[in-house]
Write a protein that holds these residues in place. Structure first.
Motif, short mmCIF file in Angstrom:
data_model
loop_
_atom_site.label_atom_id
_atom_site.label_comp_id
_atom_site.label_asym_id
_atom_site.label_seq_id
_atom_site.Cartn_x
_atom_site.Cartn_y
_atom_site.Cartn_z
N ALA A 203 27.49 -3.97 50.43
CA ALA A 203 27.11 -4.91 49.25
C ALA A 203 27.92 -6.02 49.29
O ALA A 203 29.11 -6.04 49.90
CB ALA A 203 27.37 -4.04 48.13
N ASP A 204 27.55 -7.36 48.58
CA ASP A 204 28.15 -8.62 48.69
C ASP A 204 28.46 -8.69 46.98
O ASP A 204 27.45 -9.14 46.41
CB ASP A 204 27.26 -9.71 49.25
CG ASP A 204 28.05 -11.15 49.14
OD1 ASP A 204 29.36 -10.81 48.98
OD2 ASP A 204 27.56 -11.90 49.73
N LEU A 205 29.47 -8.44 46.34
CA LEU A 205 29.79 -8.30 44.99
C LEU A 205 31.13 -9.03 44.60
O LEU A 205 32.12 -9.33 45.12
CB LEU A 205 29.99 -6.96 45.01
CG LEU A 205 29.08 -5.83 45.26
CD1 LEU A 205 29.63 -4.47 44.81
CD2 LEU A 205 27.74 -5.85 44.36
N ARG A 206 30.94 -9.79 43.44
CA ARG A 206 32.07 -10.03 42.74
C ARG A 206 32.55 -8.81 41.57
O ARG A 206 31.56 -8.53 40.82
CB ARG A 206 31.92 -11.28 41.68
CG ARG A 206 32.98 -11.72 41.11
CD ARG A 206 32.62 -12.84 40.26
NE ARG A 206 32.96 -14.16 41.53
CZ ARG A 206 32.98 -15.48 41.16
NH1 ARG A 206 32.88 -15.79 40.00
NH2 ARG A 206 33.05 -16.18 42.03
N VAL A 207 33.92 -8.41 42.02
CA VAL A 207 34.39 -7.29 41.06
C VAL A 207 35.34 -7.94 40.02
O VAL A 207 36.27 -8.11 40.79
CB VAL A 207 34.60 -5.99 41.89
CG1 VAL A 207 35.25 -5.02 40.87
CG2 VAL A 207 33.63 -5.67 42.88
N GLU A 208 35.22 -7.85 38.83
CA GLU A 208 36.36 -7.90 37.88
C GLU A 208 36.48 -6.88 37.11
O GLU A 208 35.73 -6.21 36.34
CB GLU A 208 35.56 -9.27 37.17
CG GLU A 208 36.40 -9.66 35.76
CD GLU A 208 35.78 -10.79 35.10
OE1 GLU A 208 36.43 -10.77 33.65
OE2 GLU A 208 34.92 -11.44 35.49
N LEU A 209 37.94 -6.54 36.93
CA LEU A 209 38.40 -5.42 36.52
C LEU A 209 39.37 -5.74 35.34
O LEU A 209 40.51 -6.52 35.56
CB LEU A 209 38.95 -4.47 37.12
CG LEU A 209 38.18 -3.71 38.56
CD1 LEU A 209 39.03 -3.08 39.11
CD2 LEU A 209 36.90 -3.20 38.03
N GLY A 217 33.32 -10.89 47.41
CA GLY A 217 32.66 -10.81 48.84
C GLY A 217 32.04 -9.70 49.44
O GLY A 217 31.98 -8.62 48.64
N PRO A 218 31.65 -9.48 50.70
CA PRO A 218 31.08 -8.33 51.26
C PRO A 218 32.10 -7.02 51.11
O PRO A 218 33.40 -7.28 51.44
CB PRO A 218 30.77 -8.55 52.76
CG PRO A 218 30.63 -10.17 52.55
CD PRO A 218 31.86 -10.39 51.65
N VAL A 219 31.74 -5.84 50.76
CA VAL A 219 32.44 -4.86 50.91
C VAL A 219 31.57 -3.61 51.34
O VAL A 219 30.44 -3.56 51.32
CB VAL A 219 32.91 -4.29 49.56
CG1 VAL A 219 33.89 -5.37 48.94
CG2 VAL A 219 31.60 -4.11 48.39
N LEU A 220 31.96 -2.52 51.60
CA LEU A 220 31.35 -1.39 51.99
C LEU A 220 30.58 -0.73 51.01
O LEU A 220 29.38 -0.45 50.92
CB LEU A 220 32.12 -0.36 53.01
CG LEU A 220 31.36 0.70 53.88
CD1 LEU A 220 30.45 -0.06 54.68
CD2 LEU A 220 32.09 1.74 54.50
N LEU A 221 31.52 -0.31 49.85
CA LEU A 221 31.09 0.15 48.89
C LEU A 221 32.03 -0.15 47.62
O LEU A 221 33.26 -0.33 47.83
CB LEU A 221 31.05 1.71 48.77
CG LEU A 221 32.18 2.76 49.16
CD1 LEU A 221 32.77 3.15 47.87
CD2 LEU A 221 31.83 3.90 50.02
N THR A 222 31.38 0.32 46.27
CA THR A 222 32.23 0.30 45.18
C THR A 222 31.75 1.22 44.37
O THR A 222 30.53 1.54 44.20
CB THR A 222 31.95 -1.11 44.42
OG1 THR A 222 32.36 -2.08 45.00
CG2 THR A 222 32.68 -1.16 43.19
#
Length: 340
Positions: A203-209, A217-222
């Motif tokens: 997946a291509d994600l922006r992750v804010e915690l 950017g691209p990740v395998l999984l979240t």
């Protein structure tokens, strides 16, 4: 009331109402009539009056639970609603009964994944109906999530875990593989892992915690976890607890196939965070709030095993969100050899 049929066992009256909501398609639909007879026998043995409703379609469990919760609130009557199916059935009951007092939610895991119940190794047997009828109640967290889900803005709740990217694609394929006679549970999950890994679709994600951008950017999984398990027993979030007021977020970077395969056995057992240098492969953090935005189009979001298309989603832990019914554990002999 919406649903296939209602069956009552035991005497009328009492100060507590106990209702089983049964998904007849769970576990490939095996043994439904036998299961109903087990409920009847346990009702007679314990003297607890019960009602049994069977669902007919997706959404029935949520509608039934919502009506039961409203009735409990109107009457001021303690009501236990027991979801009989997989994690998806539990999710429907949770979303129907949330925001209502006087309700405790139980689960009899007759589905194919049943990951939520794995978080309670010290509890009694979740398949033991008598233990369910004599169980105790604990406060349990949930994760509230809001945003565009399947084309409309919604706010819903998750009991166990979200998966995005590789894991979500695996869940999607696992559900299809489980329809084959010799593929069930962890075996179907493993086969799906191998098939999806060939494509290496992430997946291509922006992750804010908690207000901080942790990935863009691209990740395998979240994965965002309330509980520890997914995929029919994979312990992907080993330190997650259902009552700590936190969600556990795991991001696996866009690593090579061989790198992921070499770490998968430990990932499955929940020992992956003990591997030296694992931080180069997996980012792990506990938080209370998260925002995930797909950088291109929509993302596939798996919630308690059920998959939808989603846009930008906000997640937030709701501490002590619902009352969870735990089956009574078998009493152990004391030091004198007698039951205490």
């Amino acid at each position: 009331m919406r649903g296939e049929r209602r069956t009552d066992f035991g005497a009328d009256g009492g100060t507590m109402r106990t209702v089983f909501i049964v998904n007849p398609k769970a576990g490939k639909g095996r043994g439904r009539e036998k299961f109903i007879k087990e409920i009847e026998a346990a009702s007679k043995k314990t003297g607890v009056a019960v009602e049994v409703y069977s669902t007919r379609a997706v959404g029935d469990g949520e509608a039934l639970a919502a009506q039961l919760a409203r009735e409990a609130e109107a009457r001021g009557e303690e009501t236990r609603i027991i979801a009989c199916g997989g994690d998806g059935t539990l999710n429907e009951v949770l979303n129907g009964a949330m925001r209502h007092d006087h309700v405790a939610i139980g689960v009899v895991p007759i589905g194919t994944g049943n990951d939520f119940c794995r978080n309670f190794p010290e509890a009694g047997d979740f398949l033991d109906i008598e233990a369910q009828l004599t169980g105790t109640v604990m406060a349990c967290d949930a994760i509230r999530y809001s945003g565009m889900l399947d084309g409309r803005v919604q706010t819903r709740y998750c009991a166990n875990m979200f998966n995005i990217g590789f894991d979500c694609n695996v869940v999607d394929l696992t559900a299809k593989l489980k329809t084959y006679p010799l593929l069930a549970g962890s075996m179907a999950y493993l086969m799906a892992v191998l098939c999806i890994l060939i494509k290496k679709k992430g997946a291509d994600l922006r992750v804010e915690l908690d207000g901080e951008i942790c990935e863009d950017g691209p990740v395998l999984l979240t994965a965002l976890a309330n509980g520890s398990f997914c995929g029919g027993g994979v312990k992907s979030a080993p330190v997650a607890r259902l009552d700590d007021g936190l969600m556990d977020v795991n991001i696996i970077y866009n690593v090579s196939r061989m790198e992921f395969l070499s770490k998968f056995p430990a990932y499955s057992k929940g020992t992956h965070m003990q591997i030296p240098g694992i931080e180069k492969i997996i980012f792990a953090k506990q938080c209370r709030r998260a925002v995930i935005t797909p950088r291109q189009g929509a993302m596939r979001l798996c919630t308690d095993g059920e998959i939808v298309d989603a846009g930008r989603i906000e997640f937030e832990v709701v501490p002590r969100a619902f009352r969870l019914l735990l089956p009574a554990a078998e009493r152990k002999p004391d030091e004198t050899g007698e039951n205490g």
